[in-house]
Design a protein around this motif. Sequence first.
Motif, PDB file in Angstrom:
ATOM      1  N   ALA A 187      44.710  84.077  35.561  1.00 51.31           N
ATOM      2  CA  ALA A 187      45.605  84.207  34.409  1.00 51.31           C
ATOM      3  C   ALA A 187      47.056  84.038  34.842  1.00 51.31           C
ATOM      4  O   ALA A 187      47.848  83.384  34.145  1.00 51.31           O
ATOM      5  N   GLU A 188      47.407  84.597  35.996  1.00 53.63           N
ATOM      6  CA  GLU A 188      48.784  84.458  36.473  1.00 53.63           C
ATOM      7  C   GLU A 188      49.071  83.013  36.868  1.00 53.63           C
ATOM      8  O   GLU A 188      50.157  82.483  36.576  1.00 53.63           O
ATOM      9  N   VAL A 189      48.125  82.365  37.534  1.00 54.56           N
ATOM     10  CA  VAL A 189      48.323  80.966  37.927  1.00 54.56           C
ATOM     11  C   VAL A 189      48.475  80.084  36.689  1.00 54.56           C
ATOM     12  O   VAL A 189      49.328  79.189  36.644  1.00 54.56           O
ATOM     13  N   ARG A 190      47.657  80.336  35.663  1.00 56.16           N
ATOM     14  CA  ARG A 190      47.792  79.565  34.413  1.00 56.16           C
ATOM     15  C   ARG A 190      49.164  79.776  33.778  1.00 56.16           C
ATOM     16  O   ARG A 190      49.780  78.826  33.281  1.00 56.16           O
ATOM     17  N   ARG A 226      38.208  77.592  41.897  1.00 56.58           N
ATOM     18  CA  ARG A 226      38.556  77.793  40.489  1.00 56.58           C
ATOM     19  C   ARG A 226      40.005  77.387  40.218  1.00 56.58           C
ATOM     20  O   ARG A 226      40.298  76.783  39.181  1.00 56.58           O
ATOM     21  N   ILE A 227      40.907  77.697  41.141  1.00 52.39           N
ATOM     22  CA  ILE A 227      42.307  77.282  40.972  1.00 52.39           C
ATOM     23  C   ILE A 227      42.401  75.764  41.008  1.00 52.39           C
ATOM     24  O   ILE A 227      43.117  75.147  40.212  1.00 52.39           O
ATOM     25  N   ASP A 228      41.666  75.144  41.923  1.00 51.18           N
ATOM     26  CA  ASP A 228      41.697  73.684  42.039  1.00 51.18           C
ATOM     27  C   ASP A 228      41.155  73.029  40.773  1.00 51.18           C
ATOM     28  O   ASP A 228      41.670  72.003  40.310  1.00 51.18           O
ATOM     29  N   ALA A 229      40.122  73.621  40.187  1.00 52.82           N
ATOM     30  CA  ALA A 229      39.549  73.069  38.963  1.00 52.82           C
ATOM     31  C   ALA A 229      40.538  73.131  37.804  1.00 52.82           C
ATOM     32  O   ALA A 229      40.542  72.264  36.924  1.00 52.82           O
ATOM     33  N   GLY A 231      43.820  72.823  38.135  1.00 54.36           N
ATOM     34  CA  GLY A 231      44.664  71.665  38.395  1.00 54.36           C
ATOM     35  C   GLY A 231      46.086  71.747  37.880  1.00 54.36           C
ATOM     36  O   GLY A 231      46.770  70.728  37.809  1.00 54.36           O
ATOM     37  N   GLY A 232      46.544  72.934  37.506  1.00 52.94           N
ATOM     38  CA  GLY A 232      47.873  73.029  36.907  1.00 52.94           C
ATOM     39  C   GLY A 232      49.017  73.136  37.887  1.00 52.94           C
ATOM     40  O   GLY A 232      50.176  72.925  37.521  1.00 52.94           O
ATOM     41  N   ILE A 233      48.724  73.472  39.145  1.00 55.76           N
ATOM     42  CA  ILE A 233      49.758  73.659  40.163  1.00 55.76           C
ATOM     43  C   ILE A 233      49.569  72.586  41.231  1.00 55.76           C
ATOM     44  O   ILE A 233      48.529  72.539  41.892  1.00 55.76           O
ATOM     45  N   PRO A 234      50.555  71.721  41.470  1.00 48.85           N
ATOM     46  CA  PRO A 234      50.374  70.637  42.450  1.00 48.85           C
ATOM     47  C   PRO A 234      50.181  71.129  43.881  1.00 48.85           C
ATOM     48  O   PRO A 234      49.405  70.547  44.626  1.00 48.85           O
ATOM     49  N   TRP A 235      50.922  72.179  44.259  1.00 44.55           N
ATOM     50  CA  TRP A 235      50.843  72.679  45.635  1.00 44.55           C
ATOM     51  C   TRP A 235      50.394  74.139  45.611  1.00 44.55           C
ATOM     52  O   TRP A 235      51.055  74.992  45.008  1.00 44.55           O
ATOM     53  N   VAL A 236      49.289  74.427  46.305  1.00 37.53           N
ATOM     54  CA  VAL A 236      48.813  75.798  46.473  1.00 37.53           C
ATOM     55  C   VAL A 236      48.740  76.077  47.973  1.00 37.53           C
ATOM     56  O   VAL A 236      48.053  75.365  48.709  1.00 37.53           O
ATOM     57  N   ARG A 237      49.446  77.092  48.414  1.00 32.54           N
ATOM     58  CA  ARG A 237      49.574  77.385  49.848  1.00 32.54           C
ATOM     59  C   ARG A 237      48.954  78.747  50.166  1.00 32.54           C
ATOM     60  O   ARG A 237      48.977  79.665  49.332  1.00 32.54           O
ATOM     61  N   LEU A 238      48.440  78.900  51.392  1.00 31.25           N
ATOM     62  CA  LEU A 238      47.768  80.136  51.801  1.00 31.25           C
ATOM     63  C   LEU A 238      48.529  80.851  52.910  1.00 31.25           C
ATOM     64  O   LEU A 238      48.848  80.246  53.934  1.00 31.25           O
ATOM     65  N   LEU A 239      48.801  82.138  52.728  1.00 36.07           N
ATOM     66  CA  LEU A 239      49.355  83.025  53.754  1.00 36.07           C
ATOM     67  C   LEU A 239      48.652  84.385  53.615  1.00 36.07           C
ATOM     68  O   LEU A 239      48.820  85.026  52.572  1.00 36.07           O
ATOM     69  N   VAL A 253      36.355  73.612  51.511  1.00 38.06           N
ATOM     70  CA  VAL A 253      37.024  73.684  50.209  1.00 38.06           C
ATOM     71  C   VAL A 253      38.458  73.178  50.325  1.00 38.06           C
ATOM     72  O   VAL A 253      38.935  72.410  49.475  1.00 38.06           O
ATOM     73  N   MET A 254      39.147  73.577  51.386  1.00 45.67           N
ATOM     74  CA  MET A 254      40.516  73.131  51.576  1.00 45.67           C
ATOM     75  C   MET A 254      40.577  71.619  51.782  1.00 45.67           C
ATOM     76  O   MET A 254      41.448  70.938  51.240  1.00 45.67           O
ATOM     77  N   ALA A 255      39.658  71.094  52.568  1.00 46.23           N
ATOM     78  CA  ALA A 255      39.662  69.658  52.869  1.00 46.23           C
ATOM     79  C   ALA A 255      39.414  68.815  51.620  1.00 46.23           C
ATOM     80  O   ALA A 255      39.969  67.716  51.483  1.00 46.23           O
ATOM     81  N   LYS A 256      38.594  69.318  50.688  1.00 43.85           N
ATOM     82  CA  LYS A 256      38.238  68.554  49.489  1.00 43.85           C
ATOM     83  C   LYS A 256      39.202  68.771  48.328  1.00 43.85           C
ATOM     84  O   LYS A 256      39.174  68.033  47.357  1.00 43.85           O
ATOM     85  N   SER A 257      40.054  69.774  48.442  1.00 44.22           N
ATOM     86  CA  SER A 257      40.866  70.176  47.295  1.00 44.22           C
ATOM     87  C   SER A 257      41.940  69.151  46.940  1.00 44.22           C
ATOM     88  O   SER A 257      42.523  68.506  47.816  1.00 44.22           O
ATOM     89  N   ARG A 258      42.225  69.044  45.647  1.00 46.41           N
ATOM     90  CA  ARG A 258      43.336  68.204  45.175  1.00 46.41           C
ATOM     91  C   ARG A 258      44.667  68.933  45.275  1.00 46.41           C
ATOM     92  O   ARG A 258      45.719  68.308  45.341  1.00 46.41           O
ATOM     93  N   THR A 259      44.621  70.265  45.233  1.00 48.00           N
ATOM     94  CA  THR A 259      45.859  71.043  45.112  1.00 48.00           C
ATOM     95  C   THR A 259      46.133  71.971  46.293  1.00 48.00           C
ATOM     96  O   THR A 259      47.289  72.240  46.594  1.00 48.00           O
ATOM     97  N   VAL A 260      45.085  72.483  46.937  1.00 45.84           N
ATOM     98  CA  VAL A 260      45.292  73.394  48.072  1.00 45.84           C
ATOM     99  C   VAL A 260      45.804  72.589  49.251  1.00 45.84           C
ATOM    100  O   VAL A 260      45.165  71.624  49.695  1.00 45.84           O
ATOM    101  N   LEU A 261      46.950  72.957  49.752  1.00 47.92           N
ATOM    102  CA  LEU A 261      47.592  72.187  50.812  1.00 47.92           C
ATOM    103  C   LEU A 261      46.842  72.320  52.134  1.00 47.92           C
ATOM    104  O   LEU A 261      46.270  73.383  52.425  1.00 47.92           O
ATOM    105  N   PRO A 262      46.874  71.274  52.963  1.00 45.48           N
ATOM    106  CA  PRO A 262      46.287  71.371  54.305  1.00 45.48           C
ATOM    107  C   PRO A 262      47.224  72.144  55.227  1.00 45.48           C
ATOM    108  O   PRO A 262      47.823  71.600  56.156  1.00 45.48           O
TER     109      PRO A 262
END
Length: 456
Positions: A187-190, A226-229, A231-239, A253-262
């Motif tokens: 909900a927050e990401v949307r 679910r976030i990748d599906a 698709g509303g955020i171009p860049w998603v980063r993990l820390l 999942v990271m390798a296949k994602s359209r939005t989760v950054l490598p």
Amino acid sequence: MMKKKITWNEKTVGIVSLGCPKNSSDTERMISDLSSRGYKVVPDLEEAEILLVNTCSFVTDARRESVDTLLELSRYKEEGKARYLVGAGCLVSRYRDQMGELIPEVDLALTTFEEHRLGEILDQVGGSTSSPLSIRPALFPLPGARLTPPHRAYVKVSEGCDHPCTFCSIPLARGGQVSRAPESILAEVRDLASRGTREVTLIAQDLTRYGQDLGLSDGLSDLLERIDAEGGIPWVRLLYAYPTLVTDRLLSVMAKSRTVLPYLDIPLQHVEASVLTAMKRPGNVEFMKRLVDRVRSAIPGVTLRTTFITGFPGETEREFESLMDFVAWARFDHVGVFAFSREEGTPSYSLPDQVPHRIRMRRRKDLMALCAGISLEKNKALEGTVQPILIEGLSEQSDLVLSGRTRGMAPDGIDGEVLVLSGQGSPGEIVDCRIVKARPFDLEAWEIGVPEIPEA
């Protein structure tokens, strides 16, 4: 600790937020709660009748800054510019019982588990309600306010940490891990996507443990899918990721994602088994090498970031040299190096064989020098390439150039910046730029399509 009853005049609040992005996320939620109750957050502290400091206590310098800030703001009360001082966050959580004695100028002290009560308490202090205070924790209400620019945001997915690292004070301040429901995060990401946010950084003390307390077996991977599906955020980063919890599925999942950054930040802290054992962390040199190889094999072109601690109790010169050899082999893209900080209340505080401060600092300097050289070589390899750059705005180094970041650079100066010397762009735009010059930690670039600037 609540001292007195006051009738508010303007209900104005001035806020200083210290520490990490997780603290900033907490501050955003407090601001949102206060705003919903009619309080007005003002940028000028001299115009506020209520002052709030969200404190940090991670290391000695952070504690000192928090105490100094509280004492500095207490002078606003002495001078009649403010009427009420609130201390919140990690420092207060660690020293709650001593706050009245240590900093009597603080009128209200709230731990990280009580921050959701701030608005209620201020209402009662101001006499606007007589209802009993809520004791129901509300760790993750959706924030309406943001401390970050509109084009990027931090989204906290869990609070606290279950790992027993002997050097870490975070469990003392934030307790064990409590994961946020996936629906709340989505909900927050949307909501952020609807506002035009271009980059979301998912944060937690340990992202890879997300959802275990909710009964989810691979909660982070599920969440990213679910976030990748969406698709509303171009860049998603993990820390940040814990070394032993980086699963093959997560990497897939990271390798296949359209939005989760490598981009993956895995704080290793050390590589020698004896030091890691003293830290109560798993692994050894061979395990760390296999991990690095596995991540790079699964995600081609991945940006790897890590952190190390030098001078941990018992660390010998041989073990430090082994760490240096490993870093020279691994050639991380970004490295944070911290000299061991002896934190009161943590198990490492009383460990034998404490390393003298000057040796801790010398080892940090040596490792930083090695990392700077590797970073420069890696940046030079980017010269001439075209990279998508997220524009932040004018650079603090010069208002004549733009500041931006590649996909491999985390926000807020964690990993450096790209100076865009020629071209145009608004904050949040993602612009293709050619890298023209490498620095040890920063890059210089020109926007594609702009004529090259001839050399003088």
